[in-house]
Write a protein that holds these residues in place. Structure first.
Motif, PDB file in Angstrom:
ATOM      1  N   ASN A  25     -12.190   1.698 -17.951  1.00 50.94           N
ATOM      2  CA  ASN A  25     -11.314   2.361 -16.935  1.00 50.94           C
ATOM      3  C   ASN A  25     -10.043   2.897 -17.422  1.00 50.94           C
ATOM      4  N   SER A  26      -9.647   3.978 -17.023  1.00 54.10           N
ATOM      5  CA  SER A  26      -8.404   4.603 -17.447  1.00 54.10           C
ATOM      6  C   SER A  26      -7.586   5.065 -16.280  1.00 54.10           C
ATOM      7  N   TYR A  27      -6.313   5.055 -16.404  1.00 55.92           N
ATOM      8  CA  TYR A  27      -5.252   5.362 -15.322  1.00 55.92           C
ATOM      9  C   TYR A  27      -4.430   6.356 -15.725  1.00 55.92           C
ATOM     10  N   ILE A  28      -4.199   7.506 -14.998  1.00 57.19           N
ATOM     11  CA  ILE A  28      -2.876   8.438 -15.452  1.00 57.19           C
ATOM     12  C   ILE A  28      -2.260   8.434 -14.061  1.00 57.19           C
ATOM     13  N   MET A  29      -1.079   8.330 -14.307  1.00 56.52           N
ATOM     14  CA  MET A  29      -0.110   8.082 -13.041  1.00 56.52           C
ATOM     15  C   MET A  29       1.337   8.646 -13.281  1.00 56.52           C
ATOM     16  N   ASN A  30       1.841   9.325 -12.375  1.00 55.25           N
ATOM     17  CA  ASN A  30       3.162   9.588 -12.166  1.00 55.25           C
ATOM     18  C   ASN A  30       3.633   9.326 -10.777  1.00 55.25           C
ATOM     19  N   ASP A  31       4.766   9.894 -10.156  1.00 56.60           N
ATOM     20  CA  ASP A  31       5.382   9.550  -8.891  1.00 56.60           C
ATOM     21  C   ASP A  31       4.402   9.570  -7.898  1.00 56.60           C
ATOM     22  N   ARG A  32       3.617  10.803  -7.547  1.00 50.42           N
ATOM     23  CA  ARG A  32       3.038  10.986  -6.524  1.00 50.42           C
ATOM     24  C   ARG A  32       1.587  11.256  -6.673  1.00 50.42           C
ATOM     25  N   LEU A  33       0.968  11.026  -8.014  1.00 49.90           N
ATOM     26  CA  LEU A  33      -0.278  11.206  -8.523  1.00 49.90           C
ATOM     27  C   LEU A  33      -0.919  10.057  -9.092  1.00 49.90           C
ATOM     28  N   LEU A  34      -2.179   9.657  -8.907  1.00 47.81           N
ATOM     29  CA  LEU A  34      -2.708   8.626  -9.724  1.00 47.81           C
ATOM     30  C   LEU A  34      -4.373   9.181 -10.079  1.00 47.81           C
ATOM     31  N   ARG A  58       0.064   2.429   3.055  1.00 46.65           N
ATOM     32  CA  ARG A  58       0.567   3.899   3.142  1.00 46.65           C
ATOM     33  C   ARG A  58       1.944   4.020   3.163  1.00 46.65           C
ATOM     34  N   LYS A  59       2.826   3.005   3.284  1.00 44.34           N
ATOM     35  CA  LYS A  59       4.258   3.248   2.778  1.00 44.34           C
ATOM     36  C   LYS A  59       4.489   3.102   1.336  1.00 44.34           C
ATOM     37  N   MET A  60       3.667   2.682   0.526  1.00 47.91           N
ATOM     38  CA  MET A  60       4.081   2.513  -0.843  1.00 47.91           C
ATOM     39  C   MET A  60       3.733   3.835  -1.595  1.00 47.91           C
ATOM     40  N   LYS A  61       4.107   4.021  -2.857  1.00 43.05           N
ATOM     41  CA  LYS A  61       3.846   5.000  -3.883  1.00 43.05           C
ATOM     42  C   LYS A  61       2.538   4.510  -4.751  1.00 43.05           C
ATOM     43  N   THR A  62       2.561   5.468  -5.629  1.00 37.33           N
ATOM     44  CA  THR A  62       1.172   5.422  -6.591  1.00 37.33           C
ATOM     45  C   THR A  62       1.397   4.184  -7.342  1.00 37.33           C
ATOM     46  N   ASP A  63       2.388   3.374  -7.525  1.00 29.83           N
ATOM     47  CA  ASP A  63       2.552   2.289  -8.493  1.00 29.83           C
ATOM     48  C   ASP A  63       1.912   0.957  -7.600  1.00 29.83           C
TER      49      ASP A  63
END
Length: 356
Positions: A132-141, A167-172
């Motif tokens: 499994n791989s994950y690529i993430m920034n502030d609003r995209l995962l 629903r209140k949290m970000k991608t982290d």
């Protein structure tokens, strides 16, 4: 190293860095892609049939909404290329996405946070592992699963119903949920492993056979494979807890710390499993030795009983002319009676000593 892995590595040798080539054993014909968009006010899930379709949907989403692109199956290299070009993802990262033998790791740069993990599972009593791989920034995962089925399908329902937190949290926070689910999956694997070990242990104590040695070796290989995928996960979680990436908010640290705690507990379980496999080998060798000792004991008892009988038979089998017992009328039955009594006395003696 398996022959398929060797052939995959050979096909990669000599290629320039960033060459996109799938290295793995999953026979996946088509990739499946979904786009989930959510915030406090909206929740949308879209099935993606082409990259243009994905671009069109992304262009209609609000910038502040969380966008989760979930890819099941990594053999559609052309789609990954287009994805990389659109989001400016390095081919070196995509190369690791396509390499199912890649060690779990974390890479941090200004544009993205990149994480590689493994998800172990049992498939019809056979141990398997998913890349499994994950690529993430502030609003995209972007999550990429080297699998045929979507392991994260229940997460969508949690997002839909998670008005209080999700629903209140970000991608982290979404990354935390995905990582926590993968880490907790090790618990299921260890449960299955323990059941197999305990069943084998009982069999080794009472009915050890030569084929059990291969079963022990399979368990040993499984433990080694689990260790190779579980231990690096600690480094990943430690990095996230320390907020080495700007994309990890202070509020999400407590969640990653909880997952790290789970991982540390799993490390203890792993060590216990390794000791269990070692003890299985010791039980097998001990049981085989005990079995051999039982055989030797039986043969020794038989030999001990026949030693005096052989002596009597040998004594009266000598061809001397003057042996008065040979002329006796009752000599033969008396000799048999003596031999019988000696045998009976020895058997009673062995029984009292609990040797029989």
């Amino acid at each position: 190293m398996s022959m398929s892995k060797k052939s995959h590595i050979k096909s990669k040798i000599g290629k320039p860095p960033g060459t996109l080539l799938y290295l793995g054993n999953k026979a996946i014909k088509d990739s499946k892609v979904t786009l989930t968009v959510y915030d406090e006010d909206i929740f949308e899930v879209h099935e993606i049939n082409s990259f243009n379709n994905l671009k069109e949907l992304l262009s209609k989403t609000k910038e502040e909404s969380v966008k989760w692109i979930n890819i099941i199956g990594v053999k559609d290299i052309e789609f990954l290329k287009l994805l990389g070009e659109h989001f400016k993802i390095s081919n070196l990262i995509l190369e690791d996405v396509l390499n199912s033998y890649q060690r779990p790791k974390i890479e941090i740069n200004h544009d993205f946070l990149f994480v590689v993990t493994k998800r172990p599972y049992y498939n019809n009593d056979d141990y398997s592992i998913e890349h499994n791989s994950y690529i993430m920034n502030d609003r995209l995962l972007i999550s990429i699963q080297d699998a045929e089925n979507d392991f994260y399908k229940d997460i969508t329902e949690r997002i839909k119903n998670g008005l209080n937190v999700f629903r209140k949290m970000k991608t982290d926070y979404l990354l935390y949920v995905l990582l926590d689910l993968s880490v907790d999956n090790y618990l299921l694997v260890f449960e299955e492993f323990q059941e197999k070990s305990e069943a084998l242990e009982e069999k080794l104590i009472y009915e050890p056979v030569k084929e059990d040695l291969s079963s022990i070796q399979e368990l040993k290989k499984t433990v080694q494979a689990i260790r190779q995928s579980l231990w690096p996960t600690r480094e990943i979680l430690n990095s996230l807890v320390r907020r080495e990436s700007n994309f990890i908010s202070e509020g999400a640290v407590v969640y990653f710390r909880d997952t790290l705690d789970h991982q540390l507990q799993l490390n203890d379980t792993l060590e216990a499993s390794r000791e269990m496999v070692s003890s299985l080998m010791e039980i097998y060798l001990s049981s085989i030795n005990n079995k051999m000792n039982e055989v030797m004991k039986v043969l020794t008892i038989i030999a001990t009983i026949f030693i005096p009988l052989t002596f009597i038979a040998g004594l009266y089998g000598m061809n001397f002319e003057f042996m008065p017992e040979l002329k006796w009328h009752w000599g033969y039955p008396l000799t048999l009676l003596v031999m019988f009594l000696i045998t009976l006395i020895l058997i009673i003696y062995f029984k009292k000593k609990d040797w029989m």
